[in-house]
Enzyme design. Sequence first.
Site, PDB file in Angstrom:
ATOM      1  N   TYR A  87      -3.308   4.523   3.472  1.00 19.23           N
ATOM      2  CA  TYR A  87      -3.247   4.711   4.923  1.00 19.23           C
ATOM      3  C   TYR A  87      -3.721   6.096   5.349  1.00 19.23           C
ATOM      4  O   TYR A  87      -3.703   6.412   6.529  1.00 19.23           O
ATOM      5  CB  TYR A  87      -1.815   4.476   5.418  1.00 19.23           C
ATOM      6  CG  TYR A  87      -1.374   3.045   5.251  1.00 19.23           C
ATOM      7  CD1 TYR A  87      -1.344   2.461   3.997  1.00 19.23           C
ATOM      8  CD2 TYR A  87      -0.999   2.266   6.336  1.00 19.23           C
ATOM      9  CE1 TYR A  87      -0.950   1.147   3.820  1.00 19.23           C
ATOM     10  CE2 TYR A  87      -0.602   0.951   6.170  1.00 19.23           C
ATOM     11  CZ  TYR A  87      -0.578   0.400   4.907  1.00 19.23           C
ATOM     12  OH  TYR A  87      -0.187  -0.898   4.743  1.00 19.23           O
TER      13      TYR A  87
ATOM     14  N   LYS B  53       3.312  -0.249  -8.483  1.00 21.43           N
ATOM     15  CA  LYS B  53       2.351  -1.022  -9.270  1.00 21.43           C
ATOM     16  C   LYS B  53       1.810  -0.094 -10.365  1.00 21.43           C
ATOM     17  O   LYS B  53       0.601  -0.029 -10.622  1.00 21.43           O
ATOM     18  CB  LYS B  53       1.246  -1.531  -8.330  1.00 21.43           C
ATOM     19  CG  LYS B  53       0.386  -2.619  -8.901  1.00 21.43           C
ATOM     20  CD  LYS B  53       1.099  -3.953  -9.024  1.00 21.43           C
ATOM     21  CE  LYS B  53       0.221  -4.938  -9.790  1.00 21.43           C
ATOM     22  NZ  LYS B  53       0.943  -6.121 -10.243  1.00 21.43           N
TER      23      LYS B  53
ATOM     24  N   ASP C 179       5.438  -6.470  -7.499  1.00 19.98           N
ATOM     25  CA  ASP C 179       5.295  -7.921  -7.294  1.00 19.98           C
ATOM     26  C   ASP C 179       6.569  -8.640  -7.738  1.00 19.98           C
ATOM     27  O   ASP C 179       7.013  -9.598  -7.089  1.00 19.98           O
ATOM     28  CB  ASP C 179       4.047  -8.498  -7.973  1.00 19.98           C
ATOM     29  CG  ASP C 179       3.697  -7.825  -9.282  1.00 19.98           C
ATOM     30  OD1 ASP C 179       4.155  -6.701  -9.522  1.00 19.98           O
ATOM     31  OD2 ASP C 179       2.970  -8.436 -10.088  1.00 19.98           O
TER      32      ASP C 179
ATOM     33  N   ASP D 189       4.953  -1.386   3.395  1.00 15.45           N
ATOM     34  CA  ASP D 189       4.533  -2.127   4.585  1.00 15.45           C
ATOM     35  C   ASP D 189       4.778  -3.620   4.364  1.00 15.45           C
ATOM     36  O   ASP D 189       5.346  -4.319   5.206  1.00 15.45           O
ATOM     37  CB  ASP D 189       3.029  -1.854   4.801  1.00 15.45           C
ATOM     38  CG  ASP D 189       2.592  -2.209   6.204  1.00 15.45           C
ATOM     39  OD1 ASP D 189       3.429  -2.662   6.991  1.00 15.45           O
ATOM     40  OD2 ASP D 189       1.394  -2.043   6.507  1.00 15.45           O
TER      41      ASP D 189
END
Length: 480
Positions: free
Chosen positions: A129, A176, A209, A233
């Site tokens: 972002y 991740k 995940d 987000d």
Amino acid sequence: MTKTHNVTFIKGDGIGPEVTEATRRIIDASGVRIDWEECMAGAEVFKMGQPTGVPQETIDSLLRNKIALKGPLETPVGFGEKSANVTLRKLFETYANIRPIREFPGVPTPYKGRRIDFVIVRENVEDLYAGDEYMQTPGTAQTLKLITRKGCEKIVRMAFEYARSEGRQTVHCATKANIMKFSEGLMKHTFEDIATEYPDINAQHIIVDNCAHQLVRFPEKFDVIVTTNMNGDILSDLGSGLIGGLGFAPGANLGNDIAIFEAVHGSAPKYAGKNQINPTAVLLSGVMMLRYLHEFQAADRIEQALAVTLEQGHFTRDVKGSEGALSTTDFTHKIIDNLGKTSNFWPKRPHHPLKMPNVSKQPDLVRSPSKVVGFDLFVESSLMAHELGKSLEELVKDSPVKLKMISNRGVKVYPSPGTTPDVVDLWRCRLMATNGDQELSDDQIFKTLDLVRHKHRWMHLEKLSIFGDKLGYSKAQGED
Ligand code: NAP
């Protein structure tokens, strides 16, 4: 009587004026004393020709008051250049986005009775972002994912401090890091380092995940989740979905000096002015604001009154449909009428003042010892890998570097590993120093570039560094 607080009040666009007004009335009725300083931002400011959507008077008010309650701001299409929300977030470096996710009495969801009650602490300014984007070729787009140690440290400390302020036991860090070992890995390592300073809190890393999967299956297992911007987000909207939708999802944007409290939802223009919308999300953002101001009693009173109102079966259209739903103003009156009552459902949490992380405001400009051992040259070319490889080897044969490999979309394609991955016209050509232990100088890099540039169109270059004995670059799939 408590002291009077000065708060910047931005009513916002679309449904903003209705939900912020409802919140202001309930907070005023709770007994806390607030001097609301009304300021403009968003659509009306864009229409006046101000391209940031945030006038100087609003910035000055925030600098003075340090705290704002804000309605949603729409990003107008066709005029104005920036999102006023992003302008506010960046101007005041509100690096932490706090989003509580909690089950509400009587609100139908597939998780009814499971007592979901967790908080997502999302890094709010870095990551994908940061907005550094490039079209490397007409068919290949690039966004830089910037994660810093300083940014990770601030958000991780915030998560632990937030957990302590609410008597929470566990902080999960969702990353991740298994794939993005440097960027997401930096968050994981920072979390593991800082966790040692909070021995009273159970700290666990979780792959993001899997976190999404676990949140859908066992949301009640989570307490606090700290994560990077993009992960946060997605996870936080998933969280809103678990407890009845955006009408129930409050939020806070916290910085070193400035705090802006606002709901997760936007300006929902189709409901603007209809007196139908659910004010709960902004109201609970207001409750977070009261706790930030150490007005714990008033915050508890409002939370309890809201829970009692819901237990009595009073809902707005988003929960009840059009039959039997209360208008925004009637729902507001019910909450005010219920101030002082206690819910059977809503447990009281211990709330303590949030200790803001103490991280230096100085720029992080330390130059740590590193050695450049090569560079990746990204070349736009319609040649095939072996043609480009042979050509580059020939061009650099008398230079201080040699071509180690070429990769395409992260997979080594030259020397050929024998497979034939799909390729595009942007090639990463890894050129490593041949001068043993010595650092590759800028002069040597420029000279190599000079040899290549006449024949091939180079797009950008990344230096390959070693920090101590640690590689500062990733290897391509298939690279030794
Ligand atoms: P949105 O305004 O959040 O609305 C999407 C849908 O969510 C609504 O149509 C409604 O669903 C539901 N919803 C939202 N707020 C609700 C509430 N208080 N009570 C009950 N239901 C609620 O998202 P959007 O339509 O994508 O965005 C509209 C504008 O808001 C855009 O200009 C966007 O840029 C801006 N925005 C601003 C912020 C911010 O200021 N922080 C955040 C997000 C978006 P149903 O249609 O199913 O009833």
